[in-house]
Design an enzyme around this catalytic site. Structure first.
Site, PDB file in Angstrom:
ATOM      1  N   ARG A  53       0.816  -1.225   0.000  1.00 45.10           N
ATOM      2  CA  ARG A  53       0.000   0.000   0.000  1.00 45.10           C
ATOM      3  C   ARG A  53       0.846   1.270   0.000  1.00 45.10           C
ATOM      4  O   ARG A  53       0.387   2.349  -0.363  1.00 45.10           O
ATOM      5  CB  ARG A  53      -0.985   0.000   1.180  1.00 45.10           C
ATOM      6  CG  ARG A  53      -1.934   1.217   1.155  1.00 45.10           C
ATOM      7  CD  ARG A  53      -3.141   1.071   2.063  1.00 45.10           C
ATOM      8  NE  ARG A  53      -2.805   0.633   3.394  1.00 45.10           N
ATOM      9  CZ  ARG A  53      -2.299   1.428   4.347  1.00 45.10           C
ATOM     10  NH1 ARG A  53      -2.106   2.708   4.115  1.00 45.10           N
ATOM     11  NH2 ARG A  53      -2.013   0.942   5.536  1.00 45.10           N
ATOM     12  N   TYR A 107     -12.576  12.419 -19.624  1.00 43.70           N
ATOM     13  CA  TYR A 107     -13.192  11.145 -19.260  1.00 43.70           C
ATOM     14  C   TYR A 107     -14.355  11.395 -18.284  1.00 43.70           C
ATOM     15  O   TYR A 107     -14.220  12.201 -17.358  1.00 43.70           O
ATOM     16  CB  TYR A 107     -12.103  10.274 -18.630  1.00 43.70           C
ATOM     17  CG  TYR A 107     -12.552   8.913 -18.215  1.00 43.70           C
ATOM     18  CD1 TYR A 107     -12.842   7.932 -19.161  1.00 43.70           C
ATOM     19  CD2 TYR A 107     -12.692   8.590 -16.864  1.00 43.70           C
ATOM     20  CE1 TYR A 107     -13.254   6.677 -18.778  1.00 43.70           C
ATOM     21  CE2 TYR A 107     -13.106   7.327 -16.474  1.00 43.70           C
ATOM     22  CZ  TYR A 107     -13.390   6.380 -17.428  1.00 43.70           C
ATOM     23  OH  TYR A 107     -13.797   5.142 -17.039  1.00 43.70           O
ATOM     24  N   ASP A 179      -3.770  14.233 -18.885  1.00 41.50           N
ATOM     25  CA  ASP A 179      -4.141  12.822 -18.992  1.00 41.50           C
ATOM     26  C   ASP A 179      -3.832  12.420 -20.425  1.00 41.50           C
ATOM     27  O   ASP A 179      -4.507  12.826 -21.370  1.00 41.50           O
ATOM     28  CB  ASP A 179      -5.628  12.639 -18.665  1.00 41.50           C
ATOM     29  CG  ASP A 179      -6.074  11.173 -18.756  1.00 41.50           C
ATOM     30  OD1 ASP A 179      -5.439  10.390 -19.493  1.00 41.50           O
ATOM     31  OD2 ASP A 179      -7.078  10.820 -18.101  1.00 41.50           O
ATOM     32  N   LYS A 204      -5.353   0.883 -20.219  1.00 36.79           N
ATOM     33  CA  LYS A 204      -5.488   1.012 -21.668  1.00 36.79           C
ATOM     34  C   LYS A 204      -4.172   0.617 -22.355  1.00 36.79           C
ATOM     35  O   LYS A 204      -3.724  -0.485 -22.171  1.00 36.79           O
ATOM     36  CB  LYS A 204      -5.931   2.440 -22.005  1.00 36.79           C
ATOM     37  CG  LYS A 204      -7.020   2.997 -21.069  1.00 36.79           C
ATOM     38  CD  LYS A 204      -8.354   2.297 -21.186  1.00 36.79           C
ATOM     39  CE  LYS A 204      -9.339   2.652 -20.079  1.00 36.79           C
ATOM     40  NZ  LYS A 204      -9.576   4.057 -19.850  1.00 36.79           N
TER      41      LYS A 204
END
Ligand SMILES: *Cc1c(COP(=O)(O)O)cnc(C)c1O
Length: 386
Positions: A53, A107, A179, A204
């Site tokens: 984490r 997005y 992005d 992606k």
């Protein structure tokens, strides 16, 4: 004979090796998967504590080094999803009372994150049309801390010129956050054009095989330390297995993207000649409004394109049902060709008239061109148009 000048490795080589350069005898060629959440710690010190984490699982560290090298960034952080990457990237930059200036053409998940969650945190968000002239300069305020945008834009494949935006952010002393999911570092490296932060949905192109969720944030080391801190506190770190699969996917990033580029160009050129198709959106076509900007700033035009069928919504439905190779599925950027209809996905919340106004009339189809044979993809489109 003079010494040969030391070249830095090309992206294709970085994609295979960076972060995993061990050459000792007996080490496996494939970096092992450390599917462990706990690591044995030195006694008497808190230094070097490893816990996935915290972003320091061995498989995550390898991928972080490789992606930073691909983007030409000092450092990167790998997160559990693209959405987690965007959230932590922006939380590391913004405090209550700050203003974020963002493109409206982003997005859907990002747009909801900004207008609901960030607004609730007391961050002021303005969404603007990035294609309007002087729009950034006009909307920067005293408390603006960052400009956020996506390029190429989903699903119209418009390409933004980062250079003029970066003049505005440099002058104002604020961050330009990009992005760059649609481009991948093979086609565009935003830091070369003045961006400060690059975000990807690694789901992606970076992974490219439709089988993991992941996200990445690239920037200076001091900035990515802050992003890592947000990731740790909000629990957005990736699982080691996702990092291991992503490392494997990255090895073929360069060859995959080259093939996506070639295939999309051939499909776009073929579609541009068909009377059943009213319009083709692909930055590689000279008819595309941003062809010049894309040619100047991108190394390839990408694997994403869109078509508008002359017969509108009814024709689109018939076409989708007849496709055999292309599958009707959301998402993008993988080896399999996919097709989606923005009126039922990213733009479902708008009316047909509102969609037409933003350039997405009914009959508009987004194609994520895979790495199959271009001739076979064209045959598939041809039989579905009949
Ligand atoms: C998919 C996508 C995201 C979100 O990424 P996830 O990995 O699905 O969380 C963000 N930005 C763009 C441009 C995307 O295509």
């Amino acid at each position: 004979m003079g010494a040969r000048k030391q070249r830095s490795p090309d992206l294709a080589t970085i994609a295979v090796h960076t972060g995993a350069e061990q050459r000792d005898s007996d080490l496996p060629v494939v970096p092992p998967l450390y599917q462990s959440v706990n690591f044995i710690q030195d006694v008497g010190t808190g230094e070097g504590l490893r816990y996935p984490r915290y972003g320091n699982a061995p498989n995550a560290e390898l991928v972080q080094a490789r992606i930073a090298a691909l983007e030409g960034a000092e450092s990167s952080v790998l997160l559990a999803s693209g959405q987690g990457a965007t959230a932590c990237a922006l939380m590391a930059l913004l405090r209550p009372g700050d203003h974020l200036l963002a493109s409206a053409f982003i997005y859907g998940g990002t747009s909801q994150l900004l207008t609901t969650e960030f607004t609730a945190l007391g961050i002021d968000v303005t969404l603007v049309n990035p294609l309007e002239t002087r729009v950034w300069r006009t909307h920067v305020r005293k408390h603006t801390r960052a400009i956020f945008l996506e390029t190429p834009i989903n699903p119209t494949c418009r390409v933004l010129d980062l250079r003029p935006v970066s003049y505005v952010t440099k002058e104002a002393g604020i961050a330009l956050v990009v992005d760059s999911t649609f481009a991948s570092p093979i086609n565009l490296r935003p830091l070369e054009y003045g961006a400060d932060v690059v975000i990807h949905s690694a789901t992606k192109y970076l992974n490219g095989h439709h089988d993991i969720l992941g996200g990445v944030v690239c920037g200076t080391s001091s900035y990515t330390d802050e992003v890592r801190q947000k990731m740790k506190l909000w629990g957005q770190a990736p699982d080691p297995f996702a990092a291991w699969l992503l490392e494997r996917g990255l090895k073929t990033l360069d060859v995959r993207v080259q093939r996506h580029n070639e295939n999309a160009m051939r499909v776009a050129e073929w579609c541009a000649e068909r009377k059943e198709i009213r319009r083709v959106h692909y930055p590689g076509l000279p008819s595309h409004p941003d062809h010049q900007i894309a040619s100047e700033t991108m190394s390839g035009f990408g694997g994403m394109m869109a078509i508008e069928l002359t017969g509108g919504a009814r024709a689109a439905e018939r076409f989708l049902k007849k496709l055999k190779l292309f599958r009707h599925a959301p998402s993008l950027g993988g080896v399999d060709s996919l097709v989606s209809e923005p009126r039922f996905t990213s733009h479902a919340h708008l009316t047909p008239a509102e969609r037409a106004a933003v350039g997405i009339p009914d009959g508009f189809l987004r194609l994520s061109i895979g790495i199959e044979s271009a001739a076979d993809l064209i045959d598939d489109i041809e039989q579905a148009l009949r």
